[in-house]
Design a protein around this motif. Structure first.
Motif, PDB file in Angstrom:
ATOM      1  N   ILE A 119     -50.361  11.190  27.024  1.00 56.40           N
ATOM      2  CA  ILE A 119     -49.141  11.353  27.828  1.00 56.40           C
ATOM      3  C   ILE A 119     -48.923  12.823  28.157  1.00 56.40           C
ATOM      4  O   ILE A 119     -48.544  13.165  29.279  1.00 56.40           O
ATOM      5  CB  ILE A 119     -47.918  10.769  27.092  1.00 56.40           C
ATOM      6  CG1 ILE A 119     -48.045   9.243  26.989  1.00 56.40           C
ATOM      7  CG2 ILE A 119     -46.620  11.142  27.784  1.00 56.40           C
ATOM      8  CD1 ILE A 119     -47.043   8.597  26.075  1.00 56.40           C
ATOM      9  N   GLU A 120     -49.172  13.690  27.200  1.00 56.71           N
ATOM     10  CA  GLU A 120     -48.963  15.128  27.424  1.00 56.71           C
ATOM     11  C   GLU A 120     -49.983  15.727  28.389  1.00 56.71           C
ATOM     12  O   GLU A 120     -49.663  16.673  29.108  1.00 56.71           O
ATOM     13  CB  GLU A 120     -49.021  15.876  26.089  1.00 56.71           C
ATOM     14  CG  GLU A 120     -47.841  15.582  25.204  1.00 56.71           C
ATOM     15  CD  GLU A 120     -47.922  16.232  23.837  1.00 56.71           C
ATOM     16  OE1 GLU A 120     -46.859  16.456  23.252  1.00 56.71           O
ATOM     17  OE2 GLU A 120     -49.049  16.507  23.356  1.00 56.71           O
ATOM     18  N   LYS A 121     -51.190  15.185  28.442  1.00 56.09           N
ATOM     19  CA  LYS A 121     -52.252  15.751  29.279  1.00 56.09           C
ATOM     20  C   LYS A 121     -52.396  15.079  30.636  1.00 56.09           C
ATOM     21  O   LYS A 121     -52.789  15.715  31.603  1.00 56.09           O
ATOM     22  CB  LYS A 121     -53.601  15.652  28.552  1.00 56.09           C
ATOM     23  CG  LYS A 121     -53.702  16.500  27.317  1.00 56.09           C
ATOM     24  CD  LYS A 121     -55.022  16.261  26.637  1.00 56.09           C
ATOM     25  CE  LYS A 121     -55.088  16.997  25.313  1.00 56.09           C
ATOM     26  NZ  LYS A 121     -56.299  16.678  24.563  1.00 56.09           N
ATOM     27  N   ASN A 122     -52.126  13.793  30.694  1.00 61.66           N
ATOM     28  CA  ASN A 122     -52.425  13.003  31.887  1.00 61.66           C
ATOM     29  C   ASN A 122     -51.138  12.629  32.631  1.00 61.66           C
ATOM     30  O   ASN A 122     -50.332  11.847  32.118  1.00 61.66           O
ATOM     31  CB  ASN A 122     -53.185  11.745  31.461  1.00 61.66           C
ATOM     32  CG  ASN A 122     -53.636  10.904  32.619  1.00 61.66           C
ATOM     33  OD1 ASN A 122     -53.183  11.054  33.740  1.00 61.66           O
ATOM     34  ND2 ASN A 122     -54.541   9.986  32.329  1.00 61.66           N
ATOM     35  N   PRO A 123     -50.950  13.134  33.852  1.00 68.35           N
ATOM     36  CA  PRO A 123     -49.736  12.798  34.616  1.00 68.35           C
ATOM     37  C   PRO A 123     -49.593  11.294  34.885  1.00 68.35           C
ATOM     38  O   PRO A 123     -48.484  10.775  34.920  1.00 68.35           O
ATOM     39  CB  PRO A 123     -49.887  13.570  35.926  1.00 68.35           C
ATOM     40  CG  PRO A 123     -50.943  14.580  35.684  1.00 68.35           C
ATOM     41  CD  PRO A 123     -51.785  14.083  34.554  1.00 68.35           C
ATOM     42  N   GLU A 124     -50.712  10.609  35.055  1.00 66.44           N
ATOM     43  CA  GLU A 124     -50.645   9.164  35.311  1.00 66.44           C
ATOM     44  C   GLU A 124     -50.118   8.415  34.085  1.00 66.44           C
ATOM     45  O   GLU A 124     -49.371   7.445  34.209  1.00 66.44           O
ATOM     46  CB  GLU A 124     -52.022   8.623  35.721  1.00 66.44           C
ATOM     47  CG  GLU A 124     -52.482   9.104  37.085  1.00 66.44           C
ATOM     48  CD  GLU A 124     -51.477   8.780  38.191  1.00 66.44           C
ATOM     49  OE1 GLU A 124     -50.965   7.645  38.244  1.00 66.44           O
ATOM     50  OE2 GLU A 124     -51.201   9.687  38.997  1.00 66.44           O
ATOM     51  N   ALA A 125     -50.508   8.852  32.885  1.00 62.16           N
ATOM     52  CA  ALA A 125     -50.004   8.228  31.656  1.00 62.16           C
ATOM     53  C   ALA A 125     -48.510   8.479  31.505  1.00 62.16           C
ATOM     54  O   ALA A 125     -47.762   7.607  31.077  1.00 62.16           O
ATOM     55  CB  ALA A 125     -50.763   8.757  30.440  1.00 62.16           C
TER      56      ALA A 125
END
Length: 116
Positions: free
Chosen positions: A92-98
């Motif tokens: 969640i912290e790294k991936n905008p889609e997540a």
């Protein structure tokens, strides 16, 4: 004289409604992410859902008699419409889609602003 003064003078104690202990809730995380639970994203999501972080336990598996409110293990483990499902916090912290998927999934779980 107040009625409470009469009761006090006669040594009669008044019944006081006991304070209820807050309900303990649970967030499920993968074993590798168990020590990554201090993220401000987690705190904010719990707050928006109406949960106090002090009354939330982070664990790798559900325990009896404790309500699971969020499953961050990244795979559907609990088939329940009352549990928020999301990717693990590192994703969640790294991936905008997540992060977008988390926001979409949490919409039904948000507490109205007037009750926060």
């Amino acid at each position: 004289m107040k009625s409470s003064d009469y009761l006090d003078a006669m040594g009669i104690s008044r019944w006081v409604k006991p304070e209820l202990k807050p309900e303990l809730s649970m967030v499920l995380v993968s074993p590798r992410r168990l020590n990554e639970t201090s993220s401000p994203i987690i705190t904010k999501v719990l707050e928006m859902m109406g949960y106090d972080r002090d009354h939330v336990r982070f664990a790798t598996a559900a325990e009896p008699n404790i309500k699971v409110v969020w499953d961050m293990r990244g795979k559907p483990g609990i088939d329940d419409n009352e549990v928020l499902l999301s990717a693990p916090i590192n994703e969640i912290e790294k991936n905008p889609e997540a992060k977008k998927a988390l926001w979409r999934n949490m919409q039904p779980f948000l507490k109205p602003k007037d009750s926060l």
